[in-house]
Design a protein around this motif. Structure first.
Motif, PDB file in Angstrom:
ATOM      1  N   ALA A 177       0.809  -1.047  -0.078  1.00 36.62           N
ATOM      2  CA  ALA A 177      -0.106   0.074   0.118  1.00 36.62           C
ATOM      3  C   ALA A 177       0.846   1.259   0.190  1.00 36.62           C
ATOM      4  N   GLY A 178       1.927   1.231   0.579  1.00 35.83           N
ATOM      5  CA  GLY A 178       2.919   2.296   0.356  1.00 35.83           C
ATOM      6  C   GLY A 178       3.147   2.905  -1.054  1.00 35.83           C
ATOM      7  N   ALA A 179       3.075   1.893  -1.933  1.00 36.05           N
ATOM      8  CA  ALA A 179       3.286   2.353  -3.352  1.00 36.05           C
ATOM      9  C   ALA A 179       2.197   3.093  -4.102  1.00 36.05           C
ATOM     10  N   ILE A 180       1.103   3.347  -3.348  1.00 31.90           N
ATOM     11  CA  ILE A 180       0.144   4.262  -3.741  1.00 31.90           C
ATOM     12  C   ILE A 180      -0.234   5.504  -3.048  1.00 31.90           C
ATOM     13  N   THR A 181       0.768   5.726  -2.225  1.00 33.12           N
ATOM     14  CA  THR A 181       0.795   7.139  -1.397  1.00 33.12           C
ATOM     15  C   THR A 181       1.076   8.213  -2.487  1.00 33.12           C
ATOM     16  N   ALA A 187       2.962  10.628  -2.395  1.00 32.16           N
ATOM     17  CA  ALA A 187       4.480  11.059  -2.503  1.00 32.16           C
ATOM     18  C   ALA A 187       5.147   9.990  -3.126  1.00 32.16           C
ATOM     19  N   ALA A 188       4.685   8.560  -3.382  1.00 31.58           N
ATOM     20  CA  ALA A 188       5.306   7.657  -4.202  1.00 31.58           C
ATOM     21  C   ALA A 188       4.620   7.421  -5.583  1.00 31.58           C
ATOM     22  N   VAL A 189       3.541   8.118  -5.791  1.00 30.50           N
ATOM     23  CA  VAL A 189       2.668   8.087  -7.061  1.00 30.50           C
ATOM     24  C   VAL A 189       3.082   9.611  -7.877  1.00 30.50           C
ATOM     25  N   ALA A 190       3.282  10.398  -7.247  1.00 29.59           N
ATOM     26  CA  ALA A 190       3.588  11.787  -7.927  1.00 29.59           C
ATOM     27  C   ALA A 190       4.826  11.651  -8.910  1.00 29.59           C
ATOM     28  N   PRO A 191       6.051  11.278  -8.582  1.00 31.04           N
ATOM     29  CA  PRO A 191       6.839  11.336  -9.435  1.00 31.04           C
ATOM     30  C   PRO A 191       6.650  10.364 -10.814  1.00 31.04           C
ATOM     31  N   LEU A 192       5.647   9.436 -10.733  1.00 33.85           N
ATOM     32  CA  LEU A 192       5.223   8.392 -11.677  1.00 33.85           C
ATOM     33  C   LEU A 192       4.477   9.476 -12.719  1.00 33.85           C
ATOM     34  N   PHE A 193       4.032  10.238 -12.439  1.00 28.90           N
ATOM     35  CA  PHE A 193       3.305  11.188 -13.471  1.00 28.90           C
ATOM     36  C   PHE A 193       4.062  11.836 -14.451  1.00 28.90           C
ATOM     37  N   ALA A 244      -2.352   5.657 -18.847  1.00 33.51           N
ATOM     38  CA  ALA A 244      -2.985   5.400 -17.662  1.00 33.51           C
ATOM     39  C   ALA A 244      -2.353   3.733 -17.221  1.00 33.51           C
ATOM     40  N   LEU A 245      -2.292   2.941 -18.479  1.00 26.59           N
ATOM     41  CA  LEU A 245      -1.789   1.510 -18.030  1.00 26.59           C
ATOM     42  C   LEU A 245      -0.385   1.516 -17.838  1.00 26.59           C
ATOM     43  N   MET A 246       0.428   2.566 -18.593  1.00 28.54           N
ATOM     44  CA  MET A 246       1.967   2.418 -17.842  1.00 28.54           C
ATOM     45  C   MET A 246       1.986   3.093 -16.442  1.00 28.54           C
ATOM     46  N   LEU A 247       1.103   3.920 -15.967  1.00 29.10           N
ATOM     47  CA  LEU A 247       1.267   4.288 -14.740  1.00 29.10           C
ATOM     48  C   LEU A 247       0.796   3.186 -13.759  1.00 29.10           C
ATOM     49  N   LEU A 248      -0.187   2.502 -14.215  1.00 26.78           N
ATOM     50  CA  LEU A 248      -0.514   1.416 -13.289  1.00 26.78           C
ATOM     51  C   LEU A 248       0.543   0.228 -13.186  1.00 26.78           C
ATOM     52  N   ALA A 249       1.385   0.080 -14.505  1.00 32.58           N
ATOM     53  CA  ALA A 249       2.311  -0.886 -14.285  1.00 32.58           C
ATOM     54  C   ALA A 249       3.577  -0.203 -13.413  1.00 32.58           C
ATOM     55  N   ALA A 250       3.775   0.969 -13.342  1.00 29.43           N
ATOM     56  CA  ALA A 250       4.779   1.459 -12.517  1.00 29.43           C
ATOM     57  C   ALA A 250       4.347   1.187 -11.058  1.00 29.43           C
ATOM     58  N   VAL A 251       3.231   1.516 -10.835  1.00 30.72           N
ATOM     59  CA  VAL A 251       2.809   1.281  -9.420  1.00 30.72           C
ATOM     60  C   VAL A 251       2.820  -0.121  -9.088  1.00 30.72           C
ATOM     61  N   THR A 252       2.519  -1.143  -9.726  1.00 29.53           N
ATOM     62  CA  THR A 252       2.398  -2.595  -9.550  1.00 29.53           C
ATOM     63  C   THR A 252       3.701  -2.827  -9.354  1.00 29.53           C
TER      64      THR A 252
END
Length: 375
Positions: free
Chosen positions: A210-214, A216-222, A240-248
Motif C-alpha cells: 500500500a505504500g506504493a500508492i501514497t 509521495a510515491a505516485v507523484a514522480p510516476l506522472f 494510464a496503463l503505464m502508470l498502473l504498471a509502474a505502481v504495480t
C-alpha cells in the motif's frame, strides 16, 4: 598563538556560541567529500550516470515543450486558481519538510543534548528559506523556458515566498505536534494504509504494497505522461496503463524488500525460516498470479500473437526467479541483483542452445533457490 605566562586557557576561547547542528552539517559534507575522493572512479561513474539521466529528462521535456506551453496558457487564463494551487503546493512541500525533520529530530543523536531551542528553530528557518529558494529557482527556470510573461513570473515567485512565510509562522505549532498528529489521524482513518486486525504475513505485505500508492510515491510516476504525445483517448489509456504498471512494479519491489527486514528482525529470535518465509512469499505470488491472469485475459480478448504469449511467460518466469533470489539472498540483499542476472544469463544461454530444456532448467533453478531460502 602563544599564551602569556599564567594566563588561563579558557580566557582565549572564542566567545562565538557553538552551534551543534551547523557543525554536524559541516562534518557530514566533509565525510561525503572524503568518501567521493576515496572512490574517484566510482564517483565519476555515478556523476556521469546522473548527468545522462538529467540530460534524458531535459530532452523529454524539450520534446513536450508545445504541450507544456499550451498548459501554461490554460493556467494563465485562470490566474487566481493557478496561483492558489501553486501556493498550496509550495506550502504543502514546506509543511512536509517540517514534519520530516520533526520525525528525524525525535531519533536524532543530539535530541537528548542541551541544544538551545533558539538554535534549533533558527536552523529550521534557514532550511525553510533554502527550500523556498529552490522553489523560486525551479519556477523561474521553468517559466523563463516557457516564455511566460514577466508579471506571471513575478507572481509565481511572490507566491513561493508567501508559502515560506506561512510555513515559518506555522512552525512553532507544527513542532508542538497537535496539527500534524490530527492530519495523520485523519489521513489514515478509513485508508488502505491503516493497519487493521491482528498482525500476519498478509497484513505486513499488504501494508508494504500500500505504500506504493501514497501521493509521495505516485507523484514522480506522472512523468510517464510526458513520454507520450498528445492525441486521442487511446494515448490517455496507454499512459494510464503505464502508470498502473509502474505502481504495480513499485508494490512488487516493496513486498520483496520485506524478506531482508524479516531476516534482520527474526534471526535473533531463532525462528526457523520454514515457519515465516512461505507465508511472507504468498502475497507476492498472489500479486504475480493476478497480474499474469489479467494480462493473459487481455491478450486472449485482443487476439495477441504467439510472441506476446511467449513474452508474458518469460516475464512470469523471471518474476518467480526474482522472488526466489530475493528470498535466498535476504541476508545479503545487495547480491540479489547480480544473482538474478546470472540466472537470467543461464536461461538465455539455454534458450539459444537447447530451447526444449528451458522449462526443466528453470524448474531446477527454482528448486535450488527455494532450498537455499528455507535453510
Amino acid at each position: 598563538m602563544e599564551l602569556a605566562p599564567g594566563e588561563p586557557v579558557i580566557a582565549r576561547m572564542s566567545d562565538t556560541p557553538f552551534h551543534p547542528l551547523w557543525h554536524e552539517l559541516r562534518l557530514i559534507w566533509h565525510n561525503r567529500l572524503k568518501a567521493l575522493r576515496a572512490e574517484r572512479m566510482q564517483s565519476v561513474l555515478h556523476g556521469a550516470a546522473t548527468v545522462a539521466g538529467v540530460g534524458l529528462l531535459l530532452a523529454v521535456l524539450a520534446a513536450q515543450q508545445d504541450m507544456l506551453h499550451s498548459l501554461l496558457v490554460v493556467l494563465l487564463a485562470w490566474p487566481k486558481s493557478s496561483l492558489g494551487a501553486l501556493w498550496l503546493a509550495c506550502l504543502g512541500d514546506q509543511v512536509r519538510h517540517l514534519s520530516t525533520r520533526r520525525q528525524r529530530w525525535r531519533c536524532h543523536w543530539l535530541a537528548a543534548a542541551p541544544v538551545a531551542e533558539a538554535q534549533r528553530r533558527g536552523y529550521q528557518r534557514v532550511q525553510l528559506v533554502l527550500r523556498a529558494a529552490v522553489h523560486a529557482l525551479l519556477l523561474a527556470l521553468s517559466l523563463t523556458w516557457l516564455a511566460a510573461p514577466l508579471p506571471a513570473l513575478f507572481a509565481a515567485l511572490v507566491t513561493a515566498a508567501l508559502a515560506a512565510l506561512v510555513a515559518a509562522a506555522l512552525e512553532p505549532r507544527l513542532q508542538r505536534g497537535p496539527l500534524l498528529a490530527g492530519l495523520r489521524t485523519r489521513r489514515h482513518r478509513g485508508s488502505v494504509l491503516a493497519p487493521r486486525g491482528t498482525g500476519s504475513a498478509w497484513a505486513w505485505q499488504r501494508q508494504a504494497a500500500a505504500g506504493a500508492i501514497t501521493p509521495a510515491a505516485v507523484a514522480p510516476l506522472f512523468l510517464v505522461w510526458l513520454l507520450l504525445p498528445r492525441g486521442t483517448a487511446q494515448m490517455i489509456a496507454v499512459a494510464a496503463l503505464m502508470l498502473l504498471a509502474a505502481v504495480t512494479h513499485s508494490a512488487w519491489r516493496r513486498m520483496l524488500a520485506q524478506f531482508g527486514l524479516a531476516e534482520r528482525w527474526l534471526a535473533a529470535e531463532g525462528v526457523a525460516p520454514r515457519r515465516w518465509l512461505p507465508p511472507l512469499m504468498a502475497p507476492p505470488l498472489a500479486l504475480l498470479v493476478a497480474v499474469s491472469t489479467t494480462v493473459g485475459c487481455a491478450f486472449a480478448w485482443a487476439g495477441a500473437p504467439l510472441a506476446a504469449w511467449a513474452l508474458l511467460a518469460g516475464g512470469a518466469m523471471i518474476a518467480v526467479l526474482q522472488l526466489l533470489v530475493q528470498a535466498a539472498e535476504r541476508r545479503r540483499p545487495r547480491r540479489a541483483a547480480l544473482a538474478l542476472l546470472l540466472h537470467i544469463a543461464v536461461l538465455a544461454t539455454c534458450l539459444q542452445a537447447v530451447p526444449p530444456l528451458l522449462p526443466v532448467l528453470w524448474a531446477i533453478q527454482c528448486g535450488v533457490l527455494l532450498s537455499r531460502s528455507l535453510r
